[in-house]
Design an enzyme around this catalytic site. Structure first.
Site, PDB file in Angstrom:
ATOM      1  N   GLY A  46       0.776  -1.241   0.000  1.00 34.89           N
ATOM      2  CA  GLY A  46       0.000   0.000   0.000  1.00 34.89           C
ATOM      3  C   GLY A  46       0.803   1.283   0.000  1.00 34.89           C
ATOM      4  O   GLY A  46       0.366   2.283  -0.552  1.00 34.89           O
ATOM      5  N   ASP A 104      -4.885   1.703  10.647  1.00 38.00           N
ATOM      6  CA  ASP A 104      -6.283   1.362  10.907  1.00 38.00           C
ATOM      7  C   ASP A 104      -6.362   0.763  12.319  1.00 38.00           C
ATOM      8  O   ASP A 104      -6.300   1.496  13.293  1.00 38.00           O
ATOM      9  CB  ASP A 104      -6.699   0.401   9.787  1.00 38.00           C
ATOM     10  CG  ASP A 104      -8.139  -0.032   9.825  1.00 38.00           C
ATOM     11  OD1 ASP A 104      -9.027   0.821   9.725  1.00 38.00           O
ATOM     12  OD2 ASP A 104      -8.390  -1.246   9.938  1.00 38.00           O
TER      13      ASP A 104
HETATM   14  P1  IMP Z   1      -3.984  -2.166  10.361  1.00 36.05           P
HETATM   15  O1  IMP Z   1      -2.968  -3.257  10.509  1.00 36.05           O
HETATM   16  O2  IMP Z   1      -5.364  -2.613  10.738  1.00 36.05           O
HETATM   17  O3  IMP Z   1      -3.577  -0.866  11.035  1.00 36.05           O
HETATM   18  O4  IMP Z   1      -4.156  -1.871   8.836  1.00 36.05           O
HETATM   19  C1  IMP Z   1      -3.130  -1.436   8.113  1.00 36.05           C
HETATM   20  C2  IMP Z   1      -3.179  -1.955   6.699  1.00 36.05           C
HETATM   21  O5  IMP Z   1      -4.465  -2.401   6.272  1.00 36.05           O
HETATM   22  C3  IMP Z   1      -2.826  -0.805   5.825  1.00 36.05           C
HETATM   23  O6  IMP Z   1      -1.429  -0.742   5.629  1.00 36.05           O
HETATM   24  C4  IMP Z   1      -3.581  -1.099   4.557  1.00 36.05           C
HETATM   25  O7  IMP Z   1      -2.763  -1.894   3.726  1.00 36.05           O
HETATM   26  C5  IMP Z   1      -4.793  -1.876   5.005  1.00 36.05           C
HETATM   27  N1  IMP Z   1      -5.966  -0.977   5.131  1.00 36.05           N
HETATM   28  C6  IMP Z   1      -6.468  -0.420   6.266  1.00 36.05           C
HETATM   29  N2  IMP Z   1      -7.525   0.361   6.012  1.00 36.05           N
HETATM   30  C7  IMP Z   1      -7.707   0.325   4.663  1.00 36.05           C
HETATM   31  C8  IMP Z   1      -8.656   0.956   3.764  1.00 36.05           C
HETATM   32  O8  IMP Z   1      -9.554   1.724   4.140  1.00 36.05           O
HETATM   33  N3  IMP Z   1      -8.494   0.663   2.456  1.00 36.05           N
HETATM   34  C9  IMP Z   1      -7.513  -0.157   1.960  1.00 36.05           C
HETATM   35  N4  IMP Z   1      -6.623  -0.757   2.759  1.00 36.05           N
HETATM   36  C10 IMP Z   1      -6.709  -0.522   4.101  1.00 36.05           C
HETATM   37 MG    MG Z   2      -0.390  -1.356   4.143  1.00 33.02          MG
END
Ligand code: IMP
Ligand code: MG
Length: 177
Positions: A46, A104
Site C-alpha cells: 500500500g 487502521d
Molecule cells: P492495520 O494493521 O489494521 O492498522 O491496517 C493497516 C493496513 O491495512 C494498511 O497498511 C492497509 O494496507 C490496510 N488498510 C487499512 N484500512 C484500509 C482501507 O480503508 N483501504 C484499503 N486498505 C486498508
Molecule cells: Mg499497508
C-alpha cells in the site's frame, strides 16, 4: 463514481489535498532529520506511492528498504499480520522512518514494532498518509500523520480493494451500496 470488482466507490480526497499534506509532513521530516542519514522503511504494497513522494522530498542522504506485510482481506482487517517479504539489511543503530499508507487497527504497527525491536535500531518513527482514529486499538506513537479520516473503507493512492485501485491518483471511499 468508479466500480472495482463488485463495489462502487465515490471521490473522497483530491490529489491536491494529498499533495498538500505530503508537502507539510516532508517539511517536518526534513527539519527533524537534518544532518542524519535515516533509513526509510516502506510497508508494501500500500505505501509504495506515498513512500516515493516522501523519499523524493527528503533533502539529505538516506537509504530505502521495504518489507511486505498483509492483514486486509476485502474491506476489513483479518486481525492477523502476515510477512510476505522480510528485511534484508541491517538496521543496527540506524534512525528508521516507517512509511505506512494508512493506520487502521494498528496491528501492522505492532508487527513492525516487533521486527524493529529485534533489530537494535537507534530509534524509529512512523509516518502515515491516513489515520483512522476510530479504528486504532494500539498505543504506538504515530509521529507524522497526513490526514485523519473516519472509519470508511478507502481506495486509491496505493490503497486497494482486493488488488484493484492502487493506481488511482485520488482517494475514493466505499459508497453505500
Ligand atoms: P492495520 O494493521 O489494521 O492498522 O491496517 C493497516 C493496513 O491495512 C494498511 O497498511 C492497509 O494496507 C490496510 N488498510 C487499512 N484500512 C484500509 C482501507 O480503508 N483501504 C484499503 N486498505 C486498508
Ligand atoms: Mg499497508
Amino acid at each position: 463514481m468508479i466500480q472495482l470488482h463488485d463495489l462502487r466507490f465515490e471521490p473522497f480526497i483530491s490529489e491536491e489535498r494529498i499533495t498538500a499534506s505530503i508537502d507539510k509532513i516532508s517539511e517536518q521530516i526534513n527539519r527533524d532529520y537534518k544532518g542524519k542519514t535515516p533509513v526509510f522503511l516502506g510497508i508494501l504494497n500500500g505505501a509504495f506511492m506515498f513512500a516515493s513522494e516522501i523519499i523524493k522530498r527528503f533533502e539529505g542522504d538516506c537509504e530505502v528498504a521495504f518489507v511486505k506485510l498483509g492483514s486486509y482481506k476485502g474491506t476489513s482487517s483479518t486481525g492477523k499480520v502476515d510477512t510476505m517479504m522480510g528485511l534484508n539489511m541491517s538496521l543496527e543503530n540506524r534512525h528508521v522512518i516507517v512509511i505506512e499508507d494508512i493506520v487502521d487497527t494498528g496491528n501492522t504497527l505492532a508487527a513492525i514494532d516487533g521486527i524493529l525491536k529485534s533489530k537494535d535500531v537507534a530509534d524509529y518513527k512512523t509516518v502515515t498518509l491516513f489515520f483512522k482514529p476510530g479504528a486504532y486499538q494500539k498505543e504506538y506513537n504515530v509521529e507524522y500523520i497526513g490526514m485523519e479520516i473516519p472509519n470508511d473503507f478507502i481506495v486509491g493512492y496505493g490503497l486497494d480493494y482486493n488488488g484493484l485501485g492502487r493506481n488511482l491518483s485520488q482517494v475514493y471511499k466505499l459508497k453505500e451500496q
